[in-house]
Write an enzyme that holds these catalytic residues in place. Sequence first.
Site, mmCIF file in Angstrom:
data_model
loop_
_atom_site.group_PDB
_atom_site.id
_atom_site.type_symbol
_atom_site.label_atom_id
_atom_site.label_comp_id
_atom_site.label_asym_id
_atom_site.label_seq_id
_atom_site.Cartn_x
_atom_site.Cartn_y
_atom_site.Cartn_z
ATOM 1 N N CYS A 33 0.865 -1.180 0.000
ATOM 2 C CA CYS A 33 0.000 0.000 0.000
ATOM 3 C C CYS A 33 0.901 1.230 0.000
ATOM 4 O O CYS A 33 2.121 1.114 0.167
ATOM 5 C CB CYS A 33 -0.930 -0.017 1.219
ATOM 6 S SG CYS A 33 -0.063 -0.294 2.763
ATOM 7 N N TYR A 50 2.959 11.012 -12.850
ATOM 8 C CA TYR A 50 1.546 11.264 -12.533
ATOM 9 C C TYR A 50 1.470 11.973 -11.194
ATOM 10 O O TYR A 50 2.407 11.907 -10.385
ATOM 11 C CB TYR A 50 0.740 9.948 -12.477
ATOM 12 C CG TYR A 50 1.125 9.035 -11.322
ATOM 13 C CD1 TYR A 50 0.465 9.080 -10.100
ATOM 14 C CD2 TYR A 50 2.182 8.138 -11.450
ATOM 15 C CE1 TYR A 50 0.824 8.246 -9.042
ATOM 16 C CE2 TYR A 50 2.549 7.299 -10.415
ATOM 17 C CZ TYR A 50 1.866 7.360 -9.204
ATOM 18 O OH TYR A 50 2.232 6.542 -8.164
ATOM 19 N N ARG A 131 5.878 3.396 -18.100
ATOM 20 C CA ARG A 131 4.928 4.506 -17.973
ATOM 21 C C ARG A 131 5.092 5.218 -16.625
ATOM 22 O O ARG A 131 4.542 6.276 -16.395
ATOM 23 C CB ARG A 131 3.483 4.020 -18.179
ATOM 24 C CG ARG A 131 2.951 3.201 -17.081
ATOM 25 C CD ARG A 131 1.546 2.669 -17.336
ATOM 26 N NE ARG A 131 1.336 1.485 -16.534
ATOM 27 C CZ ARG A 131 1.079 1.480 -15.234
ATOM 28 N NH1 ARG A 131 0.981 2.625 -14.591
ATOM 29 N NH2 ARG A 131 0.938 0.366 -14.580
ATOM 30 N N TYR A 158 9.413 -4.109 -9.688
ATOM 31 C CA TYR A 158 8.117 -3.961 -10.368
ATOM 32 C C TYR A 158 8.398 -3.871 -11.853
ATOM 33 O O TYR A 158 9.098 -2.958 -12.312
ATOM 34 C CB TYR A 158 7.415 -2.699 -9.865
ATOM 35 C CG TYR A 158 5.997 -2.538 -10.386
ATOM 36 C CD1 TYR A 158 5.222 -3.639 -10.752
ATOM 37 C CD2 TYR A 158 5.409 -1.278 -10.501
ATOM 38 C CE1 TYR A 158 3.917 -3.491 -11.210
ATOM 39 C CE2 TYR A 158 4.105 -1.118 -10.953
ATOM 40 C CZ TYR A 158 3.366 -2.226 -11.318
ATOM 41 O OH TYR A 158 2.078 -2.074 -11.779
ATOM 42 N N HIS A 182 2.986 -7.707 -7.879
ATOM 43 C CA HIS A 182 1.844 -8.036 -8.745
ATOM 44 C C HIS A 182 2.129 -9.161 -9.738
ATOM 45 O O HIS A 182 1.784 -9.062 -10.922
ATOM 46 C CB HIS A 182 1.363 -6.778 -9.478
ATOM 47 C CG HIS A 182 1.322 -5.538 -8.616
ATOM 48 N ND1 HIS A 182 1.059 -5.581 -7.253
ATOM 49 C CD2 HIS A 182 1.532 -4.220 -8.906
ATOM 50 C CE1 HIS A 182 1.100 -4.338 -6.771
ATOM 51 N NE2 HIS A 182 1.391 -3.506 -7.739
ATOM 52 N N ASP A 251 -2.808 -2.672 -2.463
ATOM 53 C CA ASP A 251 -2.354 -1.669 -3.433
ATOM 54 C C ASP A 251 -3.094 -0.340 -3.264
ATOM 55 O O ASP A 251 -3.034 0.533 -4.116
ATOM 56 C CB ASP A 251 -2.484 -2.162 -4.885
ATOM 57 C CG ASP A 251 -1.814 -1.215 -5.861
ATOM 58 O OD1 ASP A 251 -0.756 -0.670 -5.523
ATOM 59 O OD2 ASP A 251 -2.382 -0.981 -6.951
ATOM 60 N N ASN A 256 -3.214 5.635 -10.586
ATOM 61 C CA ASN A 256 -3.244 5.393 -12.045
ATOM 62 C C ASN A 256 -4.408 4.548 -12.524
ATOM 63 O O ASN A 256 -4.340 4.012 -13.625
ATOM 64 C CB ASN A 256 -1.962 4.700 -12.525
ATOM 65 C CG ASN A 256 -0.776 5.604 -12.440
ATOM 66 O OD1 ASN A 256 -0.860 6.754 -12.854
ATOM 67 N ND2 ASN A 256 0.326 5.111 -11.908
#
Length: 295
Positions: A33, A50, A131, A158, A182, A251, A256
């Site tokens: 998290c 972002y 990204r 990741y 993930h 998470d 996003n």
Amino acid sequence: MADFRMDADWLCYDPAPSKPTYAPPPGAVDAHCHVFGPGDVFPYASERKYTPCDVGKEQLFALRDFLGFERNVIVQATCHGADNRALVDALRAAGDRARGIATVRDTVTDEELTDLHDAGVRGVRFNFVRRLVDPKPDAYYRTIIERIAPLGWQVVIYFEAADLEERWDFFTSLPTTVVVDHMGRPDVAKPVDGPEFGRFIRLMTEHENVVSKVSCPERLSRSGPPNYDDVIPFARTLVERFPDRVLWGTDWPHPNMTNHMPDDGALVDIIPRIAPTEELRQKLLVDNPMRLYWR
Ligand code: 0GY
């Protein structure tokens, strides 16, 4: 002056998740998290790709309690770059109820590493998702690994499924515990017993230092909420084959996400479907994270 407004096309977290039907066992850990800002106190990184919704430690701790978890592993997200102040602030406020994964540069000092360790940081995150970041050559990450190795920290990686082939030699040469976010982002439209996920299973089979988070159905699913049926076989395969090397996390607050914002209660209710016995759930939610972060 920096502008910390949230990007218009991304969704903010769900402020009123449902109460899960499934109750996690005592001592359960949400092992993935984040905390974001608030941007006027803990500014977002200038190089970020972002800008998330401001959502800090108070909301995280309230969610932890509401969902029935006792502890969090808070992971530094790319929007905060290598400035770990929001993470450290949350860790210090949580006391023994949280551990952290930081992002550091190769120029980090021993003193900075010691301060992070004292706050509860137990690893660094290397993000290869284009990204989110501009990935660096392997040598850059190796320098950081040399710096953190004396602290006994883990490395969290990741990446997207295609990166596994490209960086295989690097990922399989890491000397630390390696935690993959993930499930390595499989394409769940492909077969669970096909070559792509087969490569990920091979990574875990051949390298006993590799651990996987069986998290993020909301990002991986094509069939969608609330059941995320297409992700279940991938997560369940890993839980059943590697019961001592899997972790679970919400998470939250799901940066996003553009197509939907998951209901965190519904995410918790997926746990018995990916870990069908009490013994598997105890390992996934308590024993494995305690061994990896609270030793
Ligand atoms: C996640 C996933 C994402 C974002 C980040 O560090 C990050 O910004 O990890 C994503 O966009 O897939 O685990 O939070």
